[in-house]
Structures are given as structure tokens and as C-alpha cells.
Design a protein around this motif. Structure first.
Motif, PDB file in Angstrom:
ATOM      1  N   PRO A 256       5.742  -1.104   3.416  1.00  0.00           N
ATOM      2  CA  PRO A 256       4.740   0.061   3.223  1.00  0.00           C
ATOM      3  C   PRO A 256       4.959   0.592   1.843  1.00  0.00           C
ATOM      4  CG  PRO A 256       6.112   0.026   5.322  1.00  0.00           C
ATOM      5  CD  PRO A 256       6.769  -1.165   4.351  1.00  0.00           C
ATOM      6  N   PRO A 257       3.808   1.200   1.396  1.00  0.00           N
ATOM      7  CA  PRO A 257       3.811   1.654   0.038  1.00  0.00           C
ATOM      8  C   PRO A 257       4.809   2.764  -0.079  1.00  0.00           C
ATOM      9  CG  PRO A 257       1.555   1.746   1.044  1.00  0.00           C
ATOM     10  CD  PRO A 257       2.507   1.029   2.052  1.00  0.00           C
ATOM     11  N   GLU A 258       4.980   3.756   1.094  1.00  0.00           N
ATOM     12  CA  GLU A 258       5.704   4.908   0.750  1.00  0.00           C
ATOM     13  C   GLU A 258       7.270   4.167   0.451  1.00  0.00           C
ATOM     14  OE1 GLU A 258       5.068   4.379   5.242  1.00  0.00           O
ATOM     15  OE2 GLU A 258       4.053   4.161   3.486  1.00  0.00           O
ATOM     16  N   MET A 259       7.435   3.053   1.128  1.00  0.00           N
ATOM     17  CA  MET A 259       8.923   2.568   0.768  1.00  0.00           C
ATOM     18  C   MET A 259       9.046   2.146  -0.554  1.00  0.00           C
ATOM     19  SD  MET A 259      10.979  -0.117   3.125  1.00  0.00           S
ATOM     20  CE  MET A 259      11.102   0.936   4.464  1.00  0.00           C
ATOM     21  N   ARG A 260       7.971   1.523  -1.151  1.00  0.00           N
ATOM     22  CA  ARG A 260       8.096   0.840  -2.433  1.00  0.00           C
ATOM     23  C   ARG A 260       8.002   1.825  -3.462  1.00  0.00           C
ATOM     24  NH1 ARG A 260       3.502  -1.948  -2.867  1.00  0.00           N
ATOM     25  NH2 ARG A 260       2.521  -1.911  -0.993  1.00  0.00           N
ATOM     26  N   SER A 261       7.533   3.054  -3.322  1.00  0.00           N
ATOM     27  CA  SER A 261       7.236   4.159  -4.382  1.00  0.00           C
ATOM     28  C   SER A 261       8.531   4.662  -4.913  1.00  0.00           C
ATOM     29  CB  SER A 261       6.381   5.444  -3.846  1.00  0.00           C
ATOM     30  OG  SER A 261       6.717   5.910  -2.895  1.00  0.00           O
TER      31      SER A 261
END
Length: 261
Positions: A256-261
Motif C-alpha cells: 500500500p502507498p501509505e506503507m511505502r511513503s
């Protein structure tokens, strides 16, 4: 992880506690120069054996990267969904890296690291079965792996009138689906999509979402220095993209994008 960053991480993590406190798990692991990781090797694509009978999968490569960055030998402690937590509680393993979702119940008996991956949990059935919601699953037998979050979640849905059949691990649950013993399973979306690869005549697909889970590493209670080391490593390898690359390689999608940010 770059050498200077890794050296700084270890230098911080390995500082002795004030007053010369007793050795803890981090001290034990670094002294042994080995980390024992509880991983289920029968739940592709997270853990499995390749044609040469060597461990592979997203959790396997995560554990391998962790051991490499910490300069430690890696020992896999083979486990199932039901034995993951007892393995660290009884000191048979140092850490769980095995599709371990974060739940309040588990947090009472072990400590979790920061999430390093994610899991979409679903009820999947034969493509021929028309099931778009929980009412469509009423009275149907759903196979689960004993001790998993899917087992707990469905067991607590007492108003849904679900019939649950429990298997000791994901491998036997998948075998049941492949061999016509089960027409519905509750597991990860990734595993659901793989059932048809084993038996094209019995292709399954995700039908009803259960929930999305954060996946974290698990350690026994009270090992704060070891947990701090894991958290620092996870943060660094999410930031540099290595954990995302491992996940995408085996699951066919990114974290998920929020995990990668």
C-alpha cells in the motif's frame, strides 16, 4: 541498506542498558551470530520450497535480507499458523516472519514490530459459485487454517450461520480445495488466486472481503531492544524500496502507498 546506516543502527541497538542489566534477546542473538526465524514454508507465495527444496517466498527473502544486513546466520524454524506464537514464547525461535497479522488478541501475548507487509483477507470460492456478500455464504462450508485470523474472525461471526471446517495449516486447506473437499476457503487473496494453478478445473476467485491486515514481525514480550532493532531495519528497508520489491516479486502487486511513503 548501506553499510554506514547499518553500522549506526547496530551501534545504537547494541548499547548496553544502564547499570549493566542482564543480557537480553538482542545480546543473545548477536553473541550467537545467528537469528532463528519462525516461518511457515507451506503457504506460497510467502513461504514455500522451490524445486531444489530450498526455502523461498516473500517472508523467506525478508528473513534472508534481515539476517544479511545484521551480519547473522539464518536458521528457519518451520512452523504453522497455530505454532508461530508458541515458538517465540518458548524460545524455539527469536522472531516470527510468517504472514503474522496484527490483532489486539495477539498483542496481549507477543510484541509486534512495525508492519513490513500487508495482507488482504477474503473468502474465496469456486468461480461458479455466485457469492457477492455474507448472505450468499449462509450454510456453505468454508475451509480455514486453524489458529489464523480468518479462523478467529469467522468463528466470531455467530450470526452469519457459517459452517467452518478447520485444517492444520494452509497447505492442507489448499489441498482440500484442489481435491474437491472444499468449495470455499477463508485465507489471503493471493492464496485464493493460486488454487487454480494447482488444478485449473477448480479455479477459485475472491468473493467476499474480510479485512486488510498489516503484517508484522512478532517477538516475545519485553524484548524492547531487539524490537527497536527490527523497527529501525523495517523503516530503512521500506524507505529504500527493498521490502516493496520483495513483496511485488512474489505477490504481483506493490505494498500500500501509505506503507511505502
Amino acid at each position: 541498506m548501506k553499510r554506514p546506516a547499518l553500522a549506526a543502527l547496530l551501534a545504537t541497538a547494541c548499547l548496553l542498558a544502564p547499570g549493566g542489566a542482564r543480557a537480553d534477546l538482542l545480546d543473545d542473538v548477536m553473541k550467537a551470530k545467528k537469528i532463528r526465524v519462525a516461518t511457515d514454508l507451506a503457504i506460497p507465495p510467502s513461504g514455500m520450497m522451490d524445486p531444489s527444496l530450498k526455502p523461498t517466498g516473500s517472508d523467506v527473502e525478508t528473513a534472508q535480507l534481515l539476517a544479511k544486513d545484521l551480519g547473522l546466520e539464518l536458521e528457519f524454524v518451520q512452523t504453522t499458523g497455530a505454532t508461530r506464537i508458541p515458538n517465540v514464547q518458548t524460545n524455539k525461535a527469536d522472531v516470527i516472519i510468517s504472514t503474522l497479522s496484527v490483532t489486539p488478541e495477539r498483542a496481549k501475548v507477543i510484541d509486534f514490530s512495525k508492519p513490513y507487509a500487508a495482507l488482504q483477507s477474503v473468502v474465496g470460492c469456486l468461480k461458479s459459485i455466485d457469492a457477492k456478500g455474507w448472505p450468499d455464504l449462509k450454510g456453505k462450508t468454508i475451509a480455514v487454517s486453524r489458529g489464523t485470523t480468518q479462523d478467529t474472525t469467522l468463528t466470531n461471526m455467530k450470526d452469519r450461520d457459517l459452517k467452518i471446517t478447520r485444517y492444520e495449516d494452509d497447505a492442507t486447506m489448499v489441498t482440500a480445495a484442489v481435491s474437491s473437499q472444499a468449495d470455499c476457503v477463508a485465507t489471503s487473496a493471493t492464496i485464493v488466486n493460486q488454487i487454480g494453478a494447482k488444478n485449473p478445473a477448480r479455479a477459485f476467485e475472491p468473493k467476499v472481503p474480510i479485512t486488510a491486515f498489516d503484517l508484522a514481525m512478532g517477538v516475545r514480550k519485553g524484548e524492547s531492544r531487539f524490537l527497536d532493532t527490527l523497527n529501525a531495519w523495517i523503516a530503512a528497508n521500506l524507505k529504500n524500496g527493498k521490502l516493496n520489491a520483495i513483496y511485488a516479486k512474489f505477490h504481483g502487486s506493490e505494498l500500500p502507498p501509505e506503507m511505502r511513503s
